[in-house]
Design a protein around this motif. Structure first.
Motif, PDB file in Angstrom:
ATOM      1  N   ALA A  95      45.379  35.760  81.517  1.00  0.00           N
ATOM      2  CA  ALA A  95      46.309  35.129  80.584  1.00  0.00           C
ATOM      3  C   ALA A  95      46.010  35.551  79.149  1.00  0.00           C
ATOM      4  CB  ALA A  95      46.241  33.603  80.716  1.00  0.00           C
ATOM      5  N   ALA A  96      44.742  35.529  78.768  1.00  0.00           N
ATOM      6  CA  ALA A  96      44.376  35.944  77.412  1.00  0.00           C
ATOM      7  C   ALA A  96      44.658  37.419  77.205  1.00  0.00           C
ATOM      8  CB  ALA A  96      42.908  35.638  77.159  1.00  0.00           C
ATOM      9  N   ALA A  97      44.401  38.239  78.208  1.00  0.00           N
ATOM     10  CA  ALA A  97      44.649  39.677  78.089  1.00  0.00           C
ATOM     11  C   ALA A  97      46.135  39.965  77.931  1.00  0.00           C
ATOM     12  CB  ALA A  97      44.095  40.394  79.321  1.00  0.00           C
ATOM     13  N   GLU A  98      46.968  39.217  78.661  1.00  0.00           N
ATOM     14  CA  GLU A  98      48.415  39.459  78.581  1.00  0.00           C
ATOM     15  C   GLU A  98      48.938  39.209  77.180  1.00  0.00           C
ATOM     16  OE1 GLU A  98      52.520  38.627  78.329  1.00  0.00           O
ATOM     17  OE2 GLU A  98      51.008  37.012  78.244  1.00  0.00           O
ATOM     18  N   ARG A  99      48.361  38.264  76.468  1.00  0.00           N
ATOM     19  CA  ARG A  99      48.807  37.971  75.104  1.00  0.00           C
ATOM     20  C   ARG A  99      48.455  39.099  74.135  1.00  0.00           C
ATOM     21  NH1 ARG A  99      48.653  33.469  77.800  1.00  0.00           N
ATOM     22  NH2 ARG A  99      49.820  31.616  77.165  1.00  0.00           N
ATOM     23  N   THR A 100      47.510  39.938  74.520  1.00  0.00           N
ATOM     24  CA  THR A 100      47.149  41.089  73.691  1.00  0.00           C
ATOM     25  C   THR A 100      48.124  42.242  73.896  1.00  0.00           C
ATOM     26  OG1 THR A 100      44.824  40.456  73.815  1.00  0.00           O
ATOM     27  CG2 THR A 100      45.295  42.726  73.152  1.00  0.00           C
ATOM     28  N   GLY A 101      48.596  42.393  75.140  1.00  0.00           N
ATOM     29  CA  GLY A 101      49.557  43.456  75.415  1.00  0.00           C
ATOM     30  C   GLY A 101      49.427  43.944  76.841  1.00  0.00           C
ATOM     31  N   PRO A 102      50.425  44.728  77.325  1.00  0.00           N
ATOM     32  CA  PRO A 102      50.422  45.180  78.722  1.00  0.00           C
ATOM     33  C   PRO A 102      49.235  46.059  79.085  1.00  0.00           C
ATOM     34  CG  PRO A 102      52.160  46.257  77.443  1.00  0.00           C
ATOM     35  CD  PRO A 102      51.623  45.154  76.600  1.00  0.00           C
ATOM     36  N   ASP A 103      48.769  46.897  78.148  1.00  0.00           N
ATOM     37  CA  ASP A 103      47.611  47.740  78.444  1.00  0.00           C
ATOM     38  C   ASP A 103      46.365  46.891  78.658  1.00  0.00           C
ATOM     39  OD1 ASP A 103      49.172  49.981  78.254  1.00  0.00           O
ATOM     40  OD2 ASP A 103      48.594  50.451  76.189  1.00  0.00           O
ATOM     41  N   ALA A 104      46.209  45.860  77.816  1.00  0.00           N
ATOM     42  CA  ALA A 104      45.057  44.973  77.964  1.00  0.00           C
ATOM     43  C   ALA A 104      45.117  44.227  79.287  1.00  0.00           C
ATOM     44  CB  ALA A 104      44.998  43.989  76.798  1.00  0.00           C
ATOM     45  N   LEU A 105      46.320  43.814  79.692  1.00  0.00           N
ATOM     46  CA  LEU A 105      46.461  43.122  80.975  1.00  0.00           C
ATOM     47  C   LEU A 105      46.073  44.044  82.117  1.00  0.00           C
ATOM     48  CD1 LEU A 105      47.398  40.743  82.742  1.00  0.00           C
ATOM     49  CD2 LEU A 105      49.680  41.752  82.694  1.00  0.00           C
ATOM     50  N   ALA A 106      46.555  45.282  82.096  1.00  0.00           N
ATOM     51  CA  ALA A 106      46.246  46.222  83.171  1.00  0.00           C
ATOM     52  C   ALA A 106      44.738  46.469  83.267  1.00  0.00           C
ATOM     53  CB  ALA A 106      46.987  47.535  82.947  1.00  0.00           C
ATOM     54  N   GLN A 107      44.079  46.612  82.113  1.00  0.00           N
ATOM     55  CA  GLN A 107      42.635  46.834  82.112  1.00  0.00           C
ATOM     56  C   GLN A 107      41.892  45.603  82.622  1.00  0.00           C
ATOM     57  OE1 GLN A 107      41.566  48.090  78.161  1.00  0.00           O
ATOM     58  NE2 GLN A 107      42.811  49.952  78.258  1.00  0.00           N
ATOM     59  N   ALA A 108      42.340  44.423  82.186  1.00  0.00           N
ATOM     60  CA  ALA A 108      41.695  43.196  82.639  1.00  0.00           C
ATOM     61  C   ALA A 108      41.892  43.006  84.136  1.00  0.00           C
ATOM     62  CB  ALA A 108      42.245  42.001  81.875  1.00  0.00           C
ATOM     63  N   PHE A 109      43.086  43.314  84.619  1.00  0.00           N
ATOM     64  CA  PHE A 109      43.374  43.196  86.044  1.00  0.00           C
ATOM     65  C   PHE A 109      42.397  44.040  86.854  1.00  0.00           C
ATOM     66  CE2 PHE A 109      45.544  45.043  89.741  1.00  0.00           C
ATOM     67  CZ  PHE A 109      45.868  43.893  90.455  1.00  0.00           C
ATOM     68  N   ALA A 110      42.239  45.299  86.457  1.00  0.00           N
ATOM     69  CA  ALA A 110      41.349  46.200  87.195  1.00  0.00           C
ATOM     70  C   ALA A 110      39.900  45.710  87.164  1.00  0.00           C
ATOM     71  CB  ALA A 110      41.441  47.609  86.616  1.00  0.00           C
ATOM     72  N   LEU A 135      52.058  40.188  85.521  1.00  0.00           N
ATOM     73  CA  LEU A 135      51.193  40.412  86.678  1.00  0.00           C
ATOM     74  C   LEU A 135      51.998  40.963  87.844  1.00  0.00           C
ATOM     75  CD1 LEU A 135      48.536  40.215  88.217  1.00  0.00           C
ATOM     76  CD2 LEU A 135      49.047  37.795  88.660  1.00  0.00           C
ATOM     77  N   SER A 136      53.199  40.448  88.035  1.00  0.00           N
ATOM     78  CA  SER A 136      54.068  40.957  89.097  1.00  0.00           C
ATOM     79  C   SER A 136      54.325  42.447  88.916  1.00  0.00           C
ATOM     80  CB  SER A 136      55.391  40.186  89.120  1.00  0.00           C
ATOM     81  OG  SER A 136      56.237  40.679  90.124  1.00  0.00           O
ATOM     82  N   ASP A 137      54.580  42.858  87.685  1.00  0.00           N
ATOM     83  CA  ASP A 137      54.809  44.285  87.421  1.00  0.00           C
ATOM     84  C   ASP A 137      53.586  45.110  87.808  1.00  0.00           C
ATOM     85  OD1 ASP A 137      57.318  43.716  86.431  1.00  0.00           O
ATOM     86  OD2 ASP A 137      56.701  43.732  84.327  1.00  0.00           O
ATOM     87  N   VAL A 138      52.401  44.630  87.463  1.00  0.00           N
ATOM     88  CA  VAL A 138      51.174  45.352  87.797  1.00  0.00           C
ATOM     89  C   VAL A 138      51.009  45.463  89.311  1.00  0.00           C
ATOM     90  CG1 VAL A 138      48.648  45.261  87.682  1.00  0.00           C
ATOM     91  CG2 VAL A 138      50.004  44.735  85.658  1.00  0.00           C
ATOM     92  N   LEU A 139      51.278  44.382  90.035  1.00  0.00           N
ATOM     93  CA  LEU A 139      51.139  44.393  91.491  1.00  0.00           C
ATOM     94  C   LEU A 139      52.107  45.381  92.130  1.00  0.00           C
ATOM     95  CD1 LEU A 139      50.730  40.561  92.179  1.00  0.00           C
ATOM     96  CD2 LEU A 139      48.937  42.303  92.116  1.00  0.00           C
TER      97      LEU A 139
END
Length: 289
Positions: free
Chosen positions: A60-75, A109-113
């Motif tokens: 959730a915190a990563a997503e607020r930073t941006g899509p690249d941060a979310l993808a990195q956090a997800f991995a 998150l759905s997009d990443v999945l």
């Protein structure tokens, strides 16, 4: 490969079914534990090896930073479930109060999945927990609605018991309407039957007016291991649950493929002869019963 979301009207073994399919897949696979009521895999199957500093909530915190941060956090928050790392899990929430913070994270998150499934060839399974409704629609906090909306298949997990079917009858039509109005279409909806109780697959499908896309046996020793961890039961790798989960993943892939073709070529769904050929081409074993 498909993204498959699993939900239930009440506790029917969603997490166990999702774990079984993830572990039994013949391809790289991922289980995203997205139950807003809190995850159980961390304390159960993973035997407490994964702390609270790891998992879904931190996206959730990563997503607020941006899509690249979310993808990195997800991995970085995926945990391997086998030595080779071919099967991974995104551990769920440690506190249901955290669910409110994920409202704007679910679509990203759905997009990443879906990228993981479509570009990297993963079988992706989403444990969406117990279905919660508000005014006839999916609850915005208590259900990860965007994950269900965008899933290739949305499976309602049911048992072959009168109690389970009674509970499912109250949610099946709102879920079907939700997928038709806000999701990818009502044809994404199917049933996954836990074969516990007197009702067989054809009876369950008729009662709920929804196809049973796959079935899993009632296997208490393996389900107990998934739920509480500890030592795996004797013959675990050849257990009924894992053996039939391999077939189930093939059935779900076939169902998703049929749906994709029918979306690309709508005539397939209206021409009985074409539909029959398509069914035979994509079938990989049938559901028992």
């Amino acid at each position: 490969m498909p993204v498959t979301a699993l939900v239930s009207a009440k506790s029917c073994g969603v997490t166990t079914a999702a774990l079984a399919c993830t572990l039994a897949s013949k391809r790289p696979s991922l289980l995203a534990e997205c139950d807003p009521a809190g995850g159980t895999i961390r304390a159960g199957f993973l035997q407490g090896e994964v702390g609270a500093g790891f998992g879904l909530y931190h996206l959730a915190a990563a997503e607020r930073t941006g899509p690249d941060a979310l993808a990195q956090a997800f991995a970085s928050h995926l945990w391997p479930m086998d030595e080779a790392g071919h099967r991974k899990v995104l551990p769920g929430l440690t506190d249901p109060a955290q669910a409110a913070a994920l409202g704007r994270t679910w679509p990203a998150l759905s997009d990443v999945l879906h990228v993981l499934a479509e570009e990297a060839g993963y079988d992706v399974f989403i444990d969406a927990g117990r279905l919660a409704l508000e005014s006839g629609h999916l609850h915005p906090v208590l259900t990860p609605a965007p994950l269900l909306h965008q899933a290739d298949l949305a499976l309602l997990v049911v048992r072959g018991t009168e109690q389970s079917l009674t509970l499912a009858r109250h949610v099946i039509d709102p879920l079907r309407t939700e997928l038709a109005e806000r999701g990818s279409g009502s044809d994404a909806l199917g049933l996954l039957l836990i074969e516990d109780g007197p009702y067989r697959a054809h009876q369950v499908a008729e009662a709920l007016k929804t196809p049973v896309l796959a079935g899993l046996p009632f296997d208490p020793p393996t389900a107990g291991y998934f739920t509480t961890g500890g030592r795996p039961p004797r013959g675990y790798a050849r257990s009924p649950l894992l053996r039939h989960a391999r077939t189930a993943t093939e059935q779900l892939e076939a169902a998703a493929s049929r749906r994709q073709i029918q979306q690309q070529y709508p005539a397939c769904g209206t021409n009985p002869q074409i539909a029959g050929v398509l069914q035979r081409l994509t079938e990989k074993g049938g559901t028992r019963g």
